[in-house]
Design a protein around this motif. Structure first.
Motif, PDB file in Angstrom:
ATOM      1  N   ILE A 224     -44.734  25.082  33.880  1.00 10.33           N
ATOM      2  CA  ILE A 224     -45.122  24.331  35.079  1.00 10.33           C
ATOM      3  C   ILE A 224     -43.879  23.895  35.848  1.00 10.33           C
ATOM      4  CG2 ILE A 224     -46.074  22.101  35.825  1.00 10.33           C
ATOM      5  CD1 ILE A 224     -48.295  22.473  33.813  1.00 10.33           C
ATOM      6  N   PHE A 225     -42.806  23.573  35.127  1.00 15.17           N
ATOM      7  CA  PHE A 225     -41.569  23.197  35.814  1.00 15.17           C
ATOM      8  C   PHE A 225     -40.736  24.409  36.213  1.00 15.17           C
ATOM      9  CE2 PHE A 225     -42.692  19.150  33.989  1.00 15.17           C
ATOM     10  CZ  PHE A 225     -42.331  18.270  34.997  1.00 15.17           C
ATOM     11  N   PHE A 227     -41.719  27.317  37.136  1.00 20.00           N
ATOM     12  CA  PHE A 227     -42.283  28.088  38.243  1.00 20.00           C
ATOM     13  C   PHE A 227     -41.784  27.635  39.611  1.00 20.00           C
ATOM     14  CE2 PHE A 227     -45.974  28.307  41.226  1.00 20.00           C
ATOM     15  CZ  PHE A 227     -45.763  29.620  41.615  1.00 20.00           C
ATOM     16  N   PRO A 228     -41.997  26.372  40.007  1.00 19.05           N
ATOM     17  CA  PRO A 228     -41.518  26.016  41.348  1.00 19.05           C
ATOM     18  C   PRO A 228     -39.999  26.092  41.463  1.00 19.05           C
ATOM     19  CG  PRO A 228     -42.291  24.060  40.190  1.00 19.05           C
ATOM     20  CD  PRO A 228     -42.674  25.239  39.355  1.00 19.05           C
ATOM     21  N   LEU A 232     -39.962  29.083  43.913  1.00 20.81           N
ATOM     22  CA  LEU A 232     -40.380  28.553  45.206  1.00 20.81           C
ATOM     23  C   LEU A 232     -39.301  27.832  45.998  1.00 20.81           C
ATOM     24  CD1 LEU A 232     -43.942  27.280  44.266  1.00 20.81           C
ATOM     25  CD2 LEU A 232     -43.283  29.468  45.236  1.00 20.81           C
ATOM     26  N   VAL A 233     -38.532  26.956  45.349  1.00 20.87           N
ATOM     27  CA  VAL A 233     -37.651  26.136  46.197  1.00 20.87           C
ATOM     28  C   VAL A 233     -36.244  26.716  46.325  1.00 20.87           C
ATOM     29  CG1 VAL A 233     -38.841  23.987  45.954  1.00 20.87           C
ATOM     30  CG2 VAL A 233     -37.170  24.653  44.239  1.00 20.87           C
TER      31      VAL A 233
ATOM     32  N   THR B  32     -51.422  23.624  41.783  1.00 20.14           N
ATOM     33  CA  THR B  32     -50.621  24.842  41.879  1.00 20.14           C
ATOM     34  C   THR B  32     -50.739  25.427  43.275  1.00 20.14           C
ATOM     35  OG1 THR B  32     -51.167  25.249  39.579  1.00 20.14           O
ATOM     36  CG2 THR B  32     -50.158  27.060  40.788  1.00 20.14           C
ATOM     37  N   VAL B  36     -47.709  26.140  45.923  1.00 20.34           N
ATOM     38  CA  VAL B  36     -47.414  27.439  46.530  1.00 20.34           C
ATOM     39  C   VAL B  36     -47.576  27.360  48.045  1.00 20.34           C
ATOM     40  CG1 VAL B  36     -48.115  29.848  46.634  1.00 20.34           C
ATOM     41  CG2 VAL B  36     -48.083  28.665  44.441  1.00 20.34           C
ATOM     42  N   SER B  39     -44.671  25.945  49.927  1.00 20.07           N
ATOM     43  CA  SER B  39     -43.338  26.528  49.773  1.00 20.07           C
ATOM     44  C   SER B  39     -42.793  27.220  51.030  1.00 20.07           C
ATOM     45  CB  SER B  39     -43.302  27.476  48.581  1.00 20.07           C
ATOM     46  OG  SER B  39     -44.046  28.633  48.872  1.00 20.07           O
ATOM     47  N   GLU B  47     -37.718  18.817  49.565  1.00 14.92           N
ATOM     48  CA  GLU B  47     -38.256  19.980  48.899  1.00 14.92           C
ATOM     49  C   GLU B  47     -38.316  19.802  47.377  1.00 14.92           C
ATOM     50  OE1 GLU B  47     -37.842  23.590  51.164  1.00 14.92           O
ATOM     51  OE2 GLU B  47     -36.713  24.332  49.450  1.00 14.92           O
ATOM     52  N   ILE B  48     -37.161  19.482  46.811  1.00 12.34           N
ATOM     53  CA  ILE B  48     -37.109  19.321  45.363  1.00 12.34           C
ATOM     54  C   ILE B  48     -37.981  18.171  44.886  1.00 12.34           C
ATOM     55  CG2 ILE B  48     -35.580  18.588  43.503  1.00 12.34           C
ATOM     56  CD1 ILE B  48     -34.965  21.319  43.814  1.00 12.34           C
ATOM     57  N   ALA B  51     -41.622  19.260  45.021  1.00  7.31           N
ATOM     58  CA  ALA B  51     -41.946  20.261  43.998  1.00  7.31           C
ATOM     59  C   ALA B  51     -41.983  19.629  42.616  1.00  7.31           C
ATOM     60  CB  ALA B  51     -40.919  21.394  44.031  1.00  7.31           C
ATOM     61  N   LEU B  52     -40.984  18.798  42.333  1.00  4.99           N
ATOM     62  CA  LEU B  52     -40.951  18.168  41.012  1.00  4.99           C
ATOM     63  C   LEU B  52     -42.084  17.159  40.854  1.00  4.99           C
ATOM     64  CD1 LEU B  52     -37.196  17.620  40.166  1.00  4.99           C
ATOM     65  CD2 LEU B  52     -38.789  19.319  39.282  1.00  4.99           C
ATOM     66  N   ALA B  55     -45.147  19.127  40.083  1.00  5.93           N
ATOM     67  CA  ALA B  55     -45.073  19.644  38.721  1.00  5.93           C
ATOM     68  C   ALA B  55     -45.287  18.517  37.721  1.00  5.93           C
ATOM     69  CB  ALA B  55     -43.724  20.315  38.480  1.00  5.93           C
ATOM     70  N   SER B  56     -44.708  17.338  38.012  1.00  6.58           N
ATOM     71  CA  SER B  56     -44.891  16.221  37.079  1.00  6.58           C
ATOM     72  C   SER B  56     -46.349  15.798  37.023  1.00  6.58           C
ATOM     73  CB  SER B  56     -44.047  15.021  37.503  1.00  6.58           C
ATOM     74  OG  SER B  56     -42.711  15.411  37.667  1.00  6.58           O
ATOM     75  N   LYS B  58     -48.889  17.712  37.396  1.00 12.62           N
ATOM     76  CA  LYS B  58     -49.578  18.686  36.539  1.00 12.62           C
ATOM     77  C   LYS B  58     -49.262  18.427  35.074  1.00 12.62           C
ATOM     78  CE  LYS B  58     -49.213  23.053  38.070  1.00 12.62           C
ATOM     79  NZ  LYS B  58     -48.436  24.167  38.690  1.00 12.62           N
TER      80      LYS B  58
END
Ligand code: HEM
Ligand SMILES: [Cu+2]
Lengths: 233, 140, 579
Positions: A224-225, A227-228, A232-233, B32, B36, B39, B47-48, B51-52, B55-56, B58
């Motif tokens: 999960i970590f 992947f992005p 993506l980034v 998810t 996506v 992005s 951005e980071i 995204a993080l 993800a966190s 999830k």
């Protein structure tokens, strides 16, 4: 703690082996104590896994922080569609492994086995997709480390950008070690499916299934970590 | 000490109902999709973190529900949190170096050799001042 | 069945003990008994300590005088490298937890075994695999990186580095297994009544150690793996020639290796609490402060690794932050020292060999800790880094701290482990030799370093000659002390007096409730713990003394028979097993 509340048994227990659940090891007082111990042990093991990967995440963060452009360029050559599909595949496998525990708690062995086999199939699917991704990169000379020599349109220009090799080194090491964990997980899940089929587990005792499930979820979380950050980034 | 089945449930062997599991799965897929979908947009400095953050979210769902930490013995939660905390420490303290490498230019910009050469030149140019010393502050 | 056999054996002249039960080699190699695994670790580690110690003697001989030489420069590099690697990774890190922790922990908390006996055995095998890889590394080539494996030098070295880093990767798992096992054991296996506040402090020390083992060791594992990949695939993470960052390697390495120094010292703190309390016949002063400061050190220990990198070129801001946090570590360490001294105050100090080691520890660790604070000061360390001062510092803490505590602990638990008493007089002589030899060896090194003698140098200028000579002489005194220990330990195995159940009149379970030589299952009946581990102050009431203060000990001189050992803890109520 369980040990304080649960009265301890004594040596006399040893004569009572017949009355003991067969899974209970002699140095534990109760199934409860044995189960709690196994679970705490597993969680401790899981944090060692997290810390193992943490160094790779740190390396990623450091190099990305230094070379944002190179990382953006390199990352754009990864196939985000395949990456997304693989994410869904792993998430689904997490669901199925959670279901397998649900079913064994309800003493439904058949559905437990089916869920485990589904998990196994999804894990296999993940590896197949990963294999094609790797191959697509190898074809264009994208290797980890020294062998890195990009060829072909869409890749050649990478050769001119410094620190792109670092991205791919980190990419291959991270996904490679993650892949090894997937393989190990598949081994464990097959073994659990076999034992569940054989009838080793019931709603009374299913610790190994539960621990395997925990392991599998951690493999999912790492992805999960990954992947992005990678795609993506 | 054979265990009755309900005894198990009472001791925290929480059975998570299938609808809950499916709902969590749905949320994971949705998150998810958001990740996506976002992005292609340039979020700049966010951005980071975004995204993080996703993800966190999830990961939290997986840990809490799929891994049943929510219903589990608190000591397992503590264990997991400590693990995550130390990953953060590792990351932050390493970045504290790498992100600020070469900060604090408080040393003389010249190397020792350069300074000595300058020293010599100064002495040569002014033969009267035999024991002319160049203090670092003269060089600024 | 077993219990019946047990009952029968008790009436025999020779009671069943873990040593006379299942004695074949195969039964030893497949044992799941924590006590036997502890002994297997003891033997393996003793061999490593002997080899690494001989390497140290070789280093000292080489440096004895500027014009005396027993080996080439490259051999010298290999010698100190192997000395460091073996001592750190294969000896001190596992030592106290794997030997004494394994043996004593379940006994002290009233458990039949550790939580995962099979994992415990696996840990020993994994450790041995690490040993085999180490030997392979020695055979396949030269290893001269120092124990720190700094890149880029290490990533350009031959295959020996691959095997050695592999060995560290593998033996790291042994460490993780032990730590994981102990945490679960301490959480889940305590006897009824053994609350967290009644845990012996050795257990607290092991608990804190285990936390560090579990959190830090994976990182050294992956670091070693990356180093191997750097060598084989040139992945370019650490090697500047490939665009990598060598300082990043240092971060990864010290993220483990600084906490690793706490893996070495925290269990030593634990032993010290046992020794000081028992041999002062006093309740430990500030039990909670000691217990919690161990955990605090374990946590804080993760925030200071950058103090090894002050001159590496890391950013100034991180140097400053790491330096500041390093000072903080002094606080919990100081708390412990003060508490131990306060425990001895007005106690009846009984100067048996273990206590002599405990006193040595207090003295040596204080020097080690204070020199640590000195090198932790950013500005001072720029001068002292990579000199013999640092060598002096870490030997004061690792040898003067951990190894001395291990020796104290070994003497203290020797009667329980072997059922024999060692020779007390020789013990005292050896403790004296070790103390004197140690200081002569390493205090001179502190002086040498402050005068500018660099570490890891094959040659040196004449003005350092005298001090190096003194240091080498000291190392011979130290070695003679250690060999004396080895000698009387082996002697006692065969000719030593049979040990009573509780020769030190200690109050923890392994002495009060376990036979002179423990039963294979430790306790004949699970104890019910009703008091703290060091409740000597309640001696008369709780320990059933005669009320004349005897049970407190009275500075009983060397006459152990005048001490009344505390009474055993009662048995826990028997549970109806079929309930
Ligand atoms: C009061 C606590 C301590 C402080 C403040 C402290 C501080 C330091 C500092 C700042 C250094 C780096 C010196 C340099 O390389 O220039 C150092 C080195 C070292 N310390 Fe400590 N220390 C402490 C306790 C310990 C303990 C308990 C151990 C081990 C049991 C230990 C083992 C080491 C080792 C092995 C090195 C040298 C590493 C190398 O470069 O080879 N220290 N210490
Ligand atoms: Cu340190």
């Amino acid at each position: 703690m369980s040990t304080e509340t649960a009265p301890a048994t004594t040596e006399s227990v040893e004569t009572e082996h017949d009355h003991h659940p067969s899974h209970l090891q002699h140095h534990f007082v109760s199934s409860e104590q044995q189960f709690d111990s196994a679970k705490l042990g597993m969680w401790l093991f899981l944090i060692t896994e997290i810390l193992l990967f943490s160094a790779l995440f740190v390396a990623y963060a450091v190099y990305r922080n230094w070379n944002p452009v190179a990382f953006a360029e390199a990352s754009s050559t990864l196939d985000w569609v395949l990456g997304s599909v693989n994410t869904i595949v792993l998430l689904t496998s997490s669901l199925t492994v959670a279901l397998s525990i649900h079913f064994i708690q309800k003493n439904d062995r058949k559905k437990t086995v089916i869920s485990l086999l589904a998990t196994l199939a999804l894990a296999g699917g993940f590896l197949v997709i990963k294999y094609f991704e790797y191959m697509a990169k190898f074809e264009h000379g994208i290797y980890p480390g020294e062998a890195f020599a990009p060829t072909g349109s869409g890749y050649e220009y990478l050769a001119a950008i410094p620190y792109v090799p670092q991205f791919f080194s980190i990419y291959f090491v991270m996904t490679g070690i993650h892949g090894v964990h997937v393989v190990i997980g598949m081994g464990l899940i097959s073994w659990m499916a076999w034992r569940a089929h054989r009838g080793d587990f019931s709603d009374e005792w299913y610790t190994p299934v539960e621990l395997t499930g925990l392991y599998w979820h951690i493999v999912d979380i790492i992805w999960i970590f990954l992947f992005p950050l990678l795609y993506l980034v | 000490m054979a265990h009755a089945t309900d005894d198990h449930a009472a001791h925290g062997h929480h059975i998570i109902p299938i609808p809950t599991l499916l709902k969590v799965f749905g949320a994971l897929v949705a998150l998810t999709a958001i990740t996506v979908g976002l992005s292609p947009f340039d979020l700049g400095m966010f951005e980071i973190p975004v995204a993080l953050g996703l993800a966190s979210a999830k990961a939290t769902l997986v840990v809490m529900i799929f891994m049943a930490l929510k219903y589990d013995n608190p000591v397992n939660m503590l264990t997991f949190s400590v693990g995550v905390l130390f990953v953060a420490i590792f990351l932050v303290f390493t970045l504290l170096d790498t992100a600020f490498r070469g900060d604090m230019d408080n040393v003389d910009r010249l190397t020792i050799e350069e300074r000595e050469r300058l020293n010599e030149q100064l002495q040569e140019s002014d033969v009267d001042a035999e024991d002319l010393q160049v203090a670092p502050s003269d060089m600024q | 069945m077993e219990a019946a056999a047990h009952a029968a054996s008790q009436t025999d002249a020779e009671p069943r003990t873990y040593l006379n039960h299942e004695t074949s080699l195969w039964e030893w190699l497949t044992t799941k008994d924590h006590k036997k695994i502890g002994i297997m670790y003891l033997i393996s580690l003793a061999v490593v300590f002997l080899v690494a110690g001989l390497l140290a003697m070789a280093v000292r001989l080489e440096l004895m005088s500027p014009d005396f030489s027993i080996m080439s420069a490259s051999q010298y590099n290999q010698t100190f490298t192997m000395h460091g690697i073996m001592m750190v990774f294969l000896f001190i890190v596992p030592s106290i937890p794997a030997i004494l922790g394994n043996f004593v922990l379940p006994l002290q908390i009233g458990a039949k075994d550790v939580a995962f006996p099979r994992l415990n055995l696996a840990s020993w095998y994994v450790y041995m695999a690490g040993g085999v890889l180490t030997v392979t590394a020695l055979l396949v080539g030269e290893l001269s990186t120092g124990w720190t494996f700094y890149t880029p030098y290490s990533s350009q070295q031959g295959t020996a580095v691959i095997f050695m880093t592999g060995a560290i990767f593998v033996s790291g798992f042994a460490s993780i297994f032990t730590g994981l096992n102990f945490i679960v054991t301490i959480h889940k296996m305590r006897a009824p009544g053994m609350t967290w506040n009644r845990l012996p402090l050795f257990v607290w020390g092991l608990y804190a150690t285990s936390i560090v083992q579990v959190l830090a060791t994976p990182v050294v594992g992956i670091t070693m793996l990356l180093l191997i990949l750097e060598q084989t695939l040139q992945i370019g993470i650490f090697d500047p020639a490939l665009g990598g960052d060598p300082i990043l390697f240092q971060h990864f390495f010290w993220f483990y290796s600084h906490p690793a120094v706490y893996i070495m010292i925290l269990p030593a703190f634990g032993i010290l609490s046992e020794l000081i309390a028992t041999f002062s016949r006093q309740r430990i002063f500030g039990y909670r402060a000691i217990a919690l400061s161990s955990v605090a050190i374990a946590m804080l220990g993760f925030l200071v690794w950058g103090h090894h990198m002050f001159v590496s070129g890391q950013s100034a801001i991180s140097s400053i932050v790491f330096s500041l946090i390093t000072y903080l570590i002094g606080i919990p360490s100081g708390i412990k020292i003060f508490n131990w001294i306060a425990t001895m105050y007005k106690g009846s100090v009984w100067l048996q060999t273990p206590m002599l080691y405990a006193l040595s520890f207090l003295f040596l660790f204080t020097i080690g800790g204070l020199t640590g604070i000195m090198v932790g000061v950013l500005g001072v360390d720029v001068h002292l880094h990579d000199t013999y001062f640092v060598v002096g510092h870490f030997h004061y803490v690792m040898m003067g701290g951990s190894v001395i505590a291990l020796l104290g602990g070994m003497h203290y638990w020797w009667p329980k482990i072997t059922g024999r008493m060692y020779n007390e007089t020789l013990g005292k002589i050896a403790a004296g030799l070790v103390f004197v030899g140690f200081n002569v060896t390493f205090f001179t090194q502190l002086v040498l370093g402050s005068q500018g003698m660099p570490r890891r140098y094959y040659e040196y200028v004449d003005r350092f000659a005298e001090l190096h000579m003194i240091s080498t002489i000291g190392s011979f005194i130290l070695a003679s002390g250690l060999f004396l220990v080895l000698g009387y330990a082996l002697h006692s195995l065969f000719y030593g007096k049979k040990a009573p159940q509780n020769p030190w009149a200690a109050a923890t379970l392994e002495w009060t409730n376990v036979a002179a030589i423990p039963d294979p299952h430790n306790f004949t009946s699970t104890p019910l713990v009703t008091r703290g581990p060091y409740d000597f102050h309640k001696a008369d009431e709780v320990f059933g003394g005669s009320g004349d203060g005897q049970a407190r000990g009275d500075g009983a001189g060397s006459d152990a028979s005048r001490l009344t050992p505390p009474e055993a803890a009662p048995s826990a109520p028997k549970e109806d097993a079929s309930a």
